[in-house]
Design a protein around this motif. Structure first.
Motif, PDB file in Angstrom:
ATOM      1  N   ALA A 146       0.831  -1.213   0.000  1.00 25.49           N
ATOM      2  CA  ALA A 146       0.000   0.000   0.000  1.00 25.49           C
ATOM      3  C   ALA A 146       0.861   1.257   0.000  1.00 25.49           C
ATOM      4  CB  ALA A 146      -0.939  -0.007   1.205  1.00 25.49           C
ATOM      5  N   ILE A 147       1.946   1.225   0.754  1.00 27.75           N
ATOM      6  CA  ILE A 147       2.849   2.371   0.804  1.00 27.75           C
ATOM      7  C   ILE A 147       3.492   2.592  -0.568  1.00 27.75           C
ATOM      8  CG2 ILE A 147       5.058   3.186   1.747  1.00 27.75           C
ATOM      9  CD1 ILE A 147       4.174   1.850   4.416  1.00 27.75           C
ATOM     10  N   ILE A 148       3.908   1.522  -1.207  1.00 31.38           N
ATOM     11  CA  ILE A 148       4.520   1.640  -2.543  1.00 31.38           C
ATOM     12  C   ILE A 148       3.528   2.255  -3.513  1.00 31.38           C
ATOM     13  CG2 ILE A 148       5.366   0.335  -4.534  1.00 31.38           C
ATOM     14  CD1 ILE A 148       6.535  -1.694  -2.449  1.00 31.38           C
ATOM     15  N   GLU A 149       2.339   1.719  -3.546  1.00 33.72           N
ATOM     16  CA  GLU A 149       1.333   2.235  -4.480  1.00 33.72           C
ATOM     17  C   GLU A 149       0.994   3.684  -4.165  1.00 33.72           C
ATOM     18  OE1 GLU A 149      -2.931   0.957  -6.401  1.00 33.72           O
ATOM     19  OE2 GLU A 149      -1.819  -0.492  -5.204  1.00 33.72           O
ATOM     20  N   ALA A 150       0.825   3.999  -2.896  1.00 34.62           N
ATOM     21  CA  ALA A 150       0.490   5.368  -2.505  1.00 34.62           C
ATOM     22  C   ALA A 150       1.604   6.336  -2.875  1.00 34.62           C
ATOM     23  CB  ALA A 150       0.208   5.435  -1.005  1.00 34.62           C
ATOM     24  N   ARG A 151       2.836   5.944  -2.605  1.00 30.54           N
ATOM     25  CA  ARG A 151       3.959   6.848  -2.911  1.00 30.54           C
ATOM     26  C   ARG A 151       4.044   7.126  -4.407  1.00 30.54           C
ATOM     27  NH1 ARG A 151       8.430   7.701   0.200  1.00 30.54           N
ATOM     28  NH2 ARG A 151       8.629   9.380  -1.299  1.00 30.54           N
ATOM     29  N   ILE A 152       3.827   6.112  -5.223  1.00 30.04           N
ATOM     30  CA  ILE A 152       3.941   6.306  -6.672  1.00 30.04           C
ATOM     31  C   ILE A 152       2.722   7.046  -7.215  1.00 30.04           C
ATOM     32  CG2 ILE A 152       4.034   5.137  -8.906  1.00 30.04           C
ATOM     33  CD1 ILE A 152       5.746   2.973  -7.548  1.00 30.04           C
ATOM     34  N   GLU A 153       1.535   6.625  -6.819  1.00 35.21           N
ATOM     35  CA  GLU A 153       0.311   7.204  -7.382  1.00 35.21           C
ATOM     36  C   GLU A 153      -0.049   8.548  -6.753  1.00 35.21           C
ATOM     37  OE1 GLU A 153      -1.805   6.340 -10.076  1.00 35.21           O
ATOM     38  OE2 GLU A 153       0.084   5.311 -10.440  1.00 35.21           O
ATOM     39  N   GLU A 154      -0.141   8.599  -5.431  1.00 40.24           N
ATOM     40  CA  GLU A 154      -0.587   9.831  -4.777  1.00 40.24           C
ATOM     41  C   GLU A 154       0.446  10.941  -4.898  1.00 40.24           C
ATOM     42  OE1 GLU A 154      -1.806   8.822  -0.806  1.00 40.24           O
ATOM     43  OE2 GLU A 154      -3.236   7.343  -1.549  1.00 40.24           O
ATOM     44  N   ASP A 155       1.716  10.596  -4.835  1.00 38.61           N
ATOM     45  CA  ASP A 155       2.758  11.608  -4.996  1.00 38.61           C
ATOM     46  C   ASP A 155       3.025  11.887  -6.468  1.00 38.61           C
ATOM     47  OD1 ASP A 155       2.854  11.493  -2.282  1.00 38.61           O
ATOM     48  OD2 ASP A 155       4.812  10.515  -2.147  1.00 38.61           O
ATOM     49  N   ASN A 156       2.329  11.149  -7.341  1.00 40.31           N
ATOM     50  CA  ASN A 156       2.445  11.295  -8.794  1.00 40.31           C
ATOM     51  C   ASN A 156       3.907  11.258  -9.249  1.00 40.31           C
ATOM     52  OD1 ASN A 156       1.218  11.394 -11.274  1.00 40.31           O
ATOM     53  ND2 ASN A 156       1.268  13.626 -11.370  1.00 40.31           N
ATOM     54  N   ILE A 157       4.620  10.291  -8.732  1.00 39.42           N
ATOM     55  CA  ILE A 157       6.028  10.126  -9.081  1.00 39.42           C
ATOM     56  C   ILE A 157       6.133   9.678 -10.534  1.00 39.42           C
ATOM     57  CG2 ILE A 157       8.072   8.683  -8.646  1.00 39.42           C
ATOM     58  CD1 ILE A 157       7.311   8.786  -5.706  1.00 39.42           C
ATOM     59  N   SER A 207      -1.214  14.739 -27.696  1.00 40.92           N
ATOM     60  CA  SER A 207      -0.860  13.768 -28.737  1.00 40.92           C
ATOM     61  C   SER A 207      -0.567  12.418 -28.087  1.00 40.92           C
ATOM     62  CB  SER A 207       0.367  14.246 -29.517  1.00 40.92           C
ATOM     63  OG  SER A 207       1.513  14.181 -28.699  1.00 40.92           O
ATOM     64  N   ILE A 208      -0.707  11.371 -28.870  1.00 37.06           N
ATOM     65  CA  ILE A 208      -0.410  10.024 -28.372  1.00 37.06           C
ATOM     66  C   ILE A 208       1.064   9.958 -27.969  1.00 37.06           C
ATOM     67  CG2 ILE A 208      -0.372   7.562 -28.953  1.00 37.06           C
ATOM     68  CD1 ILE A 208      -3.211   8.709 -28.805  1.00 37.06           C
ATOM     69  N   GLU A 209       1.925  10.637 -28.719  1.00 38.02           N
ATOM     70  CA  GLU A 209       3.356  10.657 -28.408  1.00 38.02           C
ATOM     71  C   GLU A 209       3.609  11.294 -27.043  1.00 38.02           C
ATOM     72  OE1 GLU A 209       2.066  11.908 -31.306  1.00 38.02           O
ATOM     73  OE2 GLU A 209       2.741  10.374 -32.710  1.00 38.02           O
ATOM     74  N   ALA A 210       2.929  12.421 -26.780  1.00 33.80           N
ATOM     75  CA  ALA A 210       3.110  13.101 -25.495  1.00 33.80           C
ATOM     76  C   ALA A 210       2.617  12.230 -24.345  1.00 33.80           C
ATOM     77  CB  ALA A 210       2.375  14.438 -25.500  1.00 33.80           C
ATOM     78  N   ILE A 211       1.505  11.550 -24.559  1.00 33.13           N
ATOM     79  CA  ILE A 211       0.963  10.676 -23.518  1.00 33.13           C
ATOM     80  C   ILE A 211       1.900   9.496 -23.269  1.00 33.13           C
ATOM     81  CG2 ILE A 211      -0.912   9.054 -22.996  1.00 33.13           C
ATOM     82  CD1 ILE A 211      -2.819  11.174 -24.232  1.00 33.13           C
ATOM     83  N   ALA A 212       2.432   8.918 -24.335  1.00 36.72           N
ATOM     84  CA  ALA A 212       3.375   7.803 -24.168  1.00 36.72           C
ATOM     85  C   ALA A 212       4.572   8.248 -23.334  1.00 36.72           C
ATOM     86  CB  ALA A 212       3.836   7.285 -25.532  1.00 36.72           C
ATOM     87  N   GLN A 213       5.113   9.404 -23.656  1.00 34.53           N
ATOM     88  CA  GLN A 213       6.281   9.909 -22.925  1.00 34.53           C
ATOM     89  C   GLN A 213       5.917  10.232 -21.478  1.00 34.53           C
ATOM     90  OE1 GLN A 213       8.010  13.434 -24.607  1.00 34.53           O
ATOM     91  NE2 GLN A 213       9.885  13.184 -23.463  1.00 34.53           N
ATOM     92  N   GLU A 214       4.817  10.920 -21.270  1.00 38.16           N
ATOM     93  CA  GLU A 214       4.397  11.319 -19.925  1.00 38.16           C
ATOM     94  C   GLU A 214       4.090  10.103 -19.047  1.00 38.16           C
ATOM     95  OE1 GLU A 214       3.566  14.196 -17.027  1.00 38.16           O
ATOM     96  OE2 GLU A 214       4.317  14.565 -19.052  1.00 38.16           O
ATOM     97  N   ALA A 215       3.509   9.074 -19.643  1.00 43.65           N
ATOM     98  CA  ALA A 215       3.150   7.871 -18.876  1.00 43.65           C
ATOM     99  C   ALA A 215       4.368   7.007 -18.575  1.00 43.65           C
ATOM    100  CB  ALA A 215       2.106   7.056 -19.634  1.00 43.65           C
ATOM    101  N   GLY A 216       5.464   7.201 -19.305  1.00 48.46           N
ATOM    102  CA  GLY A 216       6.694   6.459 -19.011  1.00 48.46           C
ATOM    103  C   GLY A 216       7.025   5.350 -19.988  1.00 48.46           C
TER     104      GLY A 216
END
Length: 188
Positions: free
Chosen positions: A79-90, A148-157
């Motif tokens: 839960a801590i891992i998920e929260a740190r990545i998602e809630e902190d928007n890492i 753009s799909i390219e921007a989303i791909a880059q932003e999502a990782g």
């Protein structure tokens, strides 16, 4: 004559004192140079000591974090891992992996790898991170129809648009553009 002898004796004494004074000045200059060199060494020593103390404190805090993280039960740690990545928007760039997740929560890579292998449906940190990237991409496709799909791909990782296309098709059976069209019908 006696005055000449006294004068000569005084001149010799002045000459001797002048030479002795020159010797003392030279010795004094050497002492000053030596003291300056020692002061520099002392400054360097104290700087090294300060850095060593700082590193010791850093190691102590890291060990403390690891002990705290290792005391957490598996579900709490997940839960801590998920929260740190998602809630902190890492950001989750392609090179973000096991090492970075372990550092994020202050525990060992072995603990994280074992945790994902035995306690999750993902069986590895990489699969979990790919899932999070995919969810971010889908959310962005829905919420940001002008990106753009390219921007989303880059932003999502994702490394490339091709990787994003493949991951979305594997997950939901349609392309990112088709997903965007379905989730934003008013944009057509």
């Amino acid at each position: 004559m006696e005055k000449n002898k006294d004068l000569e004796s005084l001149q010799q004494e002045v000459q001797r004192l002048t030479e002795e004074n020159a010797t003392l000045i030279e010795a004094n200059e050497k002492l000053i140079a030596r003291n300056m060199m020692l002061a520099e060494k002392l400054d360097i020593y104290y700087e090294v000591r300060r850095r060593v103390d700082w590193l010791k404190e850093l190691i102590r805090r890291h060990r403390e974090l690891m002990v705290q993280a290792d005391l957490r039960d598996d579900e709490e740690l997940l839960a801590i891992i998920e929260a740190r990545i998602e809630e902190d928007n890492i950001p989750i760039p392609p090179e973000f992996g096991l090492k970075e997740v372990a550092e994020l929560v202050g525990t060992t890579q072995t603990r994280i790898a074992d945790l994902f292998k035995t306690k999750t449906i993902y069986h590895s940190v990489d699969k979990f991170l790919d899932f999070l990237r995919l969810m971010r991409a889908l959310r962005m496709l829905k919420e940001n129809p002008n990106y753009s799909i390219e921007a989303i791909a880059q932003e999502a990782g994702f490394n490339t648009v091709r990787t994003l296309n493949r991951k979305i098709q594997e997950a939901i059976g349609i392309t990112p553009r088709q997903y965007r069209d379905i989730t934003n019908p008013e944009e057509q």
